[in-house]
Each structure stands twice: as C-alpha cells, then as structure tokens.
Design a protein around this motif. Structure first.
Motif, mmCIF file in Angstrom:
data_model
loop_
_atom_site.group_PDB
_atom_site.id
_atom_site.type_symbol
_atom_site.label_atom_id
_atom_site.label_comp_id
_atom_site.label_asym_id
_atom_site.label_seq_id
_atom_site.Cartn_x
_atom_site.Cartn_y
_atom_site.Cartn_z
ATOM 1 N N LEU A 113 -13.356 -57.154 84.669
ATOM 2 C CA LEU A 113 -12.669 -56.502 83.566
ATOM 3 C C LEU A 113 -13.500 -56.666 82.304
ATOM 4 C CD1 LEU A 113 -8.955 -57.594 84.053
ATOM 5 C CD2 LEU A 113 -9.881 -55.298 84.297
ATOM 6 N N VAL A 140 -1.342 -58.542 87.574
ATOM 7 C CA VAL A 140 -0.795 -58.634 86.217
ATOM 8 C C VAL A 140 0.358 -59.639 86.211
ATOM 9 C CG1 VAL A 140 0.316 -57.388 84.316
ATOM 10 C CG2 VAL A 140 -1.411 -56.230 85.717
ATOM 11 N N CYS A 149 -0.274 -62.189 80.615
ATOM 12 C CA CYS A 149 0.318 -61.950 79.292
ATOM 13 C C CYS A 149 1.512 -62.860 79.075
ATOM 14 C CB CYS A 149 0.830 -60.508 79.196
ATOM 15 S SG CYS A 149 -0.451 -59.257 79.346
ATOM 16 N N VAL A 177 -7.982 -61.981 74.667
ATOM 17 C CA VAL A 177 -8.298 -60.698 74.030
ATOM 18 C C VAL A 177 -8.560 -60.892 72.529
ATOM 19 C CG1 VAL A 177 -7.170 -58.543 73.247
ATOM 20 C CG2 VAL A 177 -7.169 -59.163 75.683
ATOM 21 N N PHE A 204 -8.826 -52.062 78.422
ATOM 22 C CA PHE A 204 -9.759 -52.664 79.387
ATOM 23 C C PHE A 204 -10.493 -51.586 80.169
ATOM 24 C CE2 PHE A 204 -6.450 -56.003 79.070
ATOM 25 C CZ PHE A 204 -7.257 -57.083 78.738
ATOM 26 N N ILE A 262 -4.871 -60.231 84.774
ATOM 27 C CA ILE A 262 -4.430 -60.147 83.382
ATOM 28 C C ILE A 262 -3.150 -60.968 83.268
ATOM 29 C CG2 ILE A 262 -3.494 -58.608 81.607
ATOM 30 C CD1 ILE A 262 -5.401 -56.454 82.691
ATOM 31 N N SER A 267 1.470 -56.535 75.421
ATOM 32 C CA SER A 267 2.355 -57.684 75.615
ATOM 33 C C SER A 267 3.240 -57.769 74.378
ATOM 34 C CB SER A 267 1.548 -58.972 75.788
ATOM 35 O OG SER A 267 2.429 -60.058 76.049
ATOM 36 N N VAL A 276 -3.072 -52.307 77.989
ATOM 37 C CA VAL A 276 -2.024 -53.287 78.294
ATOM 38 C C VAL A 276 -1.373 -53.741 76.988
ATOM 39 C CG1 VAL A 276 -1.526 -55.589 79.236
ATOM 40 C CG2 VAL A 276 -3.245 -54.131 80.342
ATOM 41 N N LEU A 288 -13.355 -56.045 78.172
ATOM 42 C CA LEU A 288 -12.491 -55.723 77.041
ATOM 43 C C LEU A 288 -13.197 -54.687 76.170
ATOM 44 C CD1 LEU A 288 -9.981 -56.287 75.262
ATOM 45 C CD2 LEU A 288 -11.317 -58.080 74.141
ATOM 46 N N ILE A 308 -2.860 -62.223 75.451
ATOM 47 C CA ILE A 308 -3.274 -61.494 76.651
ATOM 48 C C ILE A 308 -4.571 -62.165 77.104
ATOM 49 C CG2 ILE A 308 -4.025 -59.299 77.639
ATOM 50 C CD1 ILE A 308 -2.500 -57.844 75.400
ATOM 51 N N TYR A 353 -7.507 -62.467 80.237
ATOM 52 C CA TYR A 353 -8.021 -61.625 81.321
ATOM 53 C C TYR A 353 -9.226 -62.291 81.971
ATOM 54 C CZ TYR A 353 -11.724 -60.274 78.037
ATOM 55 O OH TYR A 353 -12.784 -60.288 77.164
#
Length: 418
Positions: free
Chosen positions: A378, A180, A223, A328, A414, A221, A45, A43, A380, A355, A357
């Motif tokens: 999820l 998302v 962002c 993240v 992820f 997620i 951003s 992902v 990382l 980001i 999550y």
C-alpha cells in the motif's frame, strides 16, 4: 453563525522529494500518476459521537449551543460530510444501534455502501461499523472481535473491533485482498493494561484474517479511536512492532495522563495464558495436556513442578507484532511543530484517532526472521489535512454548526500496487 473550517488534501509522493507535499484539489494528483498496474481507493475513519454518550457526558459540551447537540441536527451534517468526502471505505466508531438500524445504514446503503456492524457487548448501545462501496470491493469475510471475556478478570470492558477482508474489483481480476480493521479501545486513561490487551486481541484477529497459506500477509489498514496519543507506549508499539513494558506504569501506556504517582506497574505478563494470545500478538494453539494417572509417581509430580517453573522463567516483558505499520498522519505541523488534533471538546484537544497501514515488506523488529512478506504494497498518496486546537476554537470547538461530532473525520487515499 460560526465559520467553517477549511481542510485541504495533502499529496505525498516519496519519489519526488522536492514536491513531497502538494496542496490542491482532490482530483489533481500530478506527480503520483505514474503506475499502470494500480488500484486507488480512499478510506475514512470517523468517530461520529453516539447520542447516548453525548448525553451521558454533557459536561464535555458546555461550550456548545444546545440546538447543535440534538441528533436531528447532527445526523444530516454527518451524512453530508460522508457524502461530500465520498470515501470507498468508511470505518465509523460510536455508531448507536437504534440510529444505525433506522437512519445510518439505510442512508449509507442508498449512497452505494454495504455495511457491517458490531455492537459493543453488555448494555452499551453503540459499536463499530465498516462500510464499503459495492462498486469498488466485494466482501470475503466478516470477523467481529469482542474484547470482553468472562473467563479473564482483566477483560471486563465492553469494547469491540471488526475486521473485514475485502476483494478489490478491478478489470484485470488479479488483485490481493485487503484486510480492513476498525476498533474503539477503552477510554479509561488509568487502565493501559486493558488497552494493550484489547490491542493484542485485535492484532491477533488481523493476523489470522490477513494471513495467507504461503505465510505472507494481505495489505492491512487499521482504523479507529485508540484512546492513546502520538508517541505514547501503545502508539509506539503499533508503529515499531515491539514494546518492552517492564516497569511501565499502567497510566502511562496511553499518554493521556501526565502524573503516574501511585500507579500500578504493568504485570508480566499483562494478560493470563488462558486468553490464548502470545506475546507476539497471534493466536496460540491451545495444547491440551494428556491426562495420565500419576498420583503414585512422585517423580512425575516433581517434573510437572519443574515445567511450571521453567515456563515462569520464560515470561518476558517484550511484546511484538509482525506487521510493518505506518500512520497516515504525522501528528505535528512540520513548519511550527504544533500538534494536530483529531478530537476537541470542553476538556481537551488531542489526537486519539488514527489510520495505520502496512507499507512495503521490511525487517519489523530489527531481528533476523521477523520480516513479513506482503502481497502487494500500500502506498499513501494523499491525506485530508488536520487542524490545530486553535483552528478548532475559531469555530467554537467541536461539535459546532457544521461539524457534528467531537472528532474530525480522518481521510486517506491509497494505491494498491498490483
């Protein structure tokens, strides 16, 4: 000619404390490859800096050579970065509508992306886009969020959000969807009341989209450019799931301003009931009152007044949301404690892009009954390293010859445990 900045992948694996971080090539992931039932995806951003906003705020780019500020120079660079990082999901902010239609969308579609776009309301010609690889996901739903509300005086700004529900394409076929979200909150450092309300509206939409019939939530997620710094009340609210804002100055919410002299304190509640969003950041079912003739019934009138008073007493300065969200990035370099930055121009170099999550199920607000079940978790796996302000000034800040926005792209890898 300016030099290029070097960013590397940082690999993160919780189960091996001795090797929590391994630096190396994008495809070398030695200690994370231990799960059979998995779906890995990346992902990005990225606030790509709308050309209109660049030209309207030229004082922020006095350090730049003029040619690097032209769109005809900037767009090929931005596209090159996107192509190079090859993320499965792109969350872009400050995407200018005319450029989106003529250049951005066609270019991304030719790279295998499906694109969804939400322009800001009013006369603001930019917005947010979420693009994803056809090969990795199919689209289940598109849910735009407008933060402007003509019936709510507080919400007179044109910011927007976009929430997508995506279905991973995997051979076995059995996978939870992924929610998302992408947004660009109001910039104004003095209007934390508006920022918090915009965030609550986005969280309510995420809650509605990610919610399943059995009460659990799909992985999330989130962002965007949140125009708030790490450790600020708004940032802490996202991560902790709770915020007591009693006595908080509105200019302190995003942490962009140091002085709070002469600032208003946040009102309780921050937003009015007719917004239809609770203090838990979910949509409230609007109760339609029964209309009965009570003109001649003073007892009923008195009861109504008592009810209004009781409601006023219940007002609380506690905000909550029921997601367990992690960032993240850690926002500081572990060895030196120097801040990471995501944006840098003539006036400042700070972190405002994130980001977030949803991790494993856990007790979010520290109270019984607030746990949220997640379908699949999820994990990382890796993130693209950020830089210090000093690093960025070695290449003359942002934008420069090679990096054509005043923001850096954020990138995460992820794993969805199936």
């Amino acid at each position: 000619m300016e030099g290029t900045i070097k960013r590397h992948w940082e690999y993160i694996c919780n189960h091996n404390k001795e090797n929590t971080k391994i630096l190396g090539d994008k495809n070398v992931d030695p200690i994370c490859e231990d799960s059979e039932n998995k779906f890995d995806f990346t992902v990005m951003s990225y606030n790509i800096l709308s050309q209109n906003l660049l030209e309207d705020n030229s004082h922020l780019y006095r350090h730049c050579r003029r040619p690097v500020l032209h769109w005809s120079f900037r767009f090929p660079n931005i596209l090159k970065e996107i192509k190079n990082f090859d993320a499965d999901v792109l969350c872009l902010q400050e995407v200018q509508e005319d450029h989106y239609g003529t250049e951005i969308r066609p270019s991304l579609e030719s790279l295998g992306y499906h694109c969804e776009y939400k322009m800001r309301t009013g006369r603001k010609p930019d917005g947010c886009a979420i693009c994803f690889k056809h090969s990795k996901f199919s689209l289940l739903s598109v849910n735009p969020v407008e933060f402007y509300r003509p019936d709510v005086p507080l919400l007179d700004r044109d910011n927007v959000g976009l929430v997508l529900l995506l279905q991973p394409k995997i051979p076995s076929g059995a996978s939870p969807a992924i929610c998302v979200a992408n947004t660009h909150l109001l910039y104004n450092p003095r209007r934390g009341d508006i920022k918090l309300t915009q965030l609550a509206m986005l969280l309510a939409e995420i809650s509605s989209v990610a919610h399943q019939k059995d009460g659990s939530f799909y992985p999330i997620i989130m962002c965007g450019d949140f125009n708030s710094v790490p450790g600020s009340p708004l940032y802490s609210f996202i991560k902790d799931g709770k915020l007591n804002y009693e006595g908080l100055a509105i200019g302190k919410v995003s942490g962009q301003e140091q002085s709070s002299r002469g600032q208003r304190i946040l009102s309780i509640p921050i937003w009015p009931p007719n917004l239809g969003i609770s203090q838990n950041c979910v949509y409230e079912v609007q109760q339609v009152p029964k209309v009965e003739k009570t003109d001649s019934d003073p007892t009923q009138t008195q009861l109504d007044k008592t009810e209004v008073l009781a409601t006023a007493e219940k007002l609380s300065s506690h905000l909550q949301h029921h997601f367990s969200l992690s960032s993240v990035y850690s926002h500081y370099f572990p060895d030196t404690g120097i801040p990471e930055v995501t944006t840098c121009h003539s006036r400042s170099a700070i972190t405002v892009d994130y980001i977030f999550y949803s991790g494993e199920k856990k007790d979010v607000a520290g109270e019984p009954g607030t746990e949220v079940a997640l379908v699949g978790g999820l994990k990382l796996l890796a993130r693209l390293s950020l830089l210090t302000e000093q690093d960025l000034w070695t290449v003359n800040g942002l934008p420069n010859e090679n990096n054509s926005s005043d923001h850096l792209p954020l990138l995460a890898k992820f794993r969805l445990e199936l």
